[in-house]
Enzyme design. Structure first.
Site, PDB file in Angstrom:
ATOM      1  CG  ASP A 166      -2.044   0.998   1.357  1.00 37.97           C
ATOM      2  OD1 ASP A 166      -2.597   1.270   0.079  1.00 37.97           O
ATOM      3  OD2 ASP A 166      -2.132   1.687   2.405  1.00 37.97           O
TER       4      ASP A 166
ATOM      5  CG  ASP B 293      -1.870   7.425   0.848  1.00 42.19           C
ATOM      6  OD1 ASP B 293      -0.936   8.342   1.067  1.00 42.19           O
ATOM      7  OD2 ASP B 293      -2.790   7.359   0.017  1.00 42.19           O
TER       8      ASP B 293
END
Length: 259
Positions: free
Chosen positions: A13, A15
């Protein structure tokens, strides 16, 4: 998990794992550099459909993270891949930004508010009552309801913002129709991403900061999962979920030597 194949490819991922509020998380630059030097297939994932991979490449580069465009996979791309498989050359009424409209244009979709095959809802900072009203009426008239991701809020420097999932709930309430979410935690996003880099779930790992999206999607896609504690899920929350990540680490810096 001891009999798993060695990790040959990585999905992470963005963020909360690599960056936080526009600032790289310590260790992110070393992790990306190690991945690129290793030659192993990898993808940086985001449920945010606002930006194109080219936009995200430029934003990450400004932060000192050199991620090639082809190594970025967004919920907009996963949505476009899904629609291209389901109904090639179709049409859609879109609420969203360039990341989503570009992805749909690239698969040959016509964007229209006249009898579209789909209403596609994505992320935008300018949700309008007029657009939502149009979406409700088109869905009631027979358009199928698709959303890029189920996130109910998104981050900003001022605090949480309403996101796709929250607006989808409004439209569902008005139409009685539930959307199909293409982004995490739907393993569809992971599997289509793995396919784009020629990777297999049994020899891949997913790194995320959220138990309810990243880790869940990784588990359901059959991958090894790492939870980092630099994002939304706190250590005391992990045990409250009915599933567990393969490993919990403090940050991405703890994974660099595993590549």
């Amino acid at each position: 998990m001891s009999d798993r194949k060695p990790i040959e490819s990585w999905l992470t991922d963005m963020d909360g794992v690599l960056i936080h509020e526009g600032v790289p998380i310590p260790g992110a630059d070393a992790f990306v550099k190690k991945l690129r030097e290793s030659g192993r297939p990898f993808l940086v994932l985001t449920n945010n459909s606002i930006y194109t991979p080219r936009d995200l490449h430029a934003r990450l580069r400004r932060m000192g993270l050199e991620v090639p465009i082809e190594n970025i996979w967004t919920s907009a791309l996963a949505t476009a891949k899904f629609l291209d498989d389901q109904r090639p050359g179709g049409s859609a009424y879109v609420i969203g930004e360039a990341g989503l409209t570009t992805a749909l244009h690239d698969i040959g979709y016509i964007l229209t508010d006249h009898d579209p095959d789909y209403v596609v809802l994505g992320e935008t900072r300018t949700y309008s009552f007029e657009a939502m009203t149009k979406a409700v009426r088109l869905i009631n008239a027979g358009a199928r309801f698709i959303c890029t991701n189920p996130d109910e809020t998104g981050p900003s420097t001022e605090g949480p913002l309403p996101a796709t999932g929250a607006v989808a709930a409004l439209i569902t309430k008005a139409t009685g129709k539930q959307p199909y979410f293409a982004g995490k935690p739907n393993p569809l996003m992971m599997r289509t991403g793995l396919n784009t880099i020629g990777a297999h779930s049994e020899s891949s790992a997913m790194i995320g900061d959220r138990m309810d999206t990243d880790v869940l999607a990784g588990i359901e896609a059959g991958m090894k999962t790492y939870l980092v504690l630099t994002g939304l899920t706190r250590p005391e929350q992990v045990e409250s979920f009915p599933y567990r990540p393969s490993e919990v680490v403090d940050s991405i810096a703890d994974i660099v030597d595993l590549v």
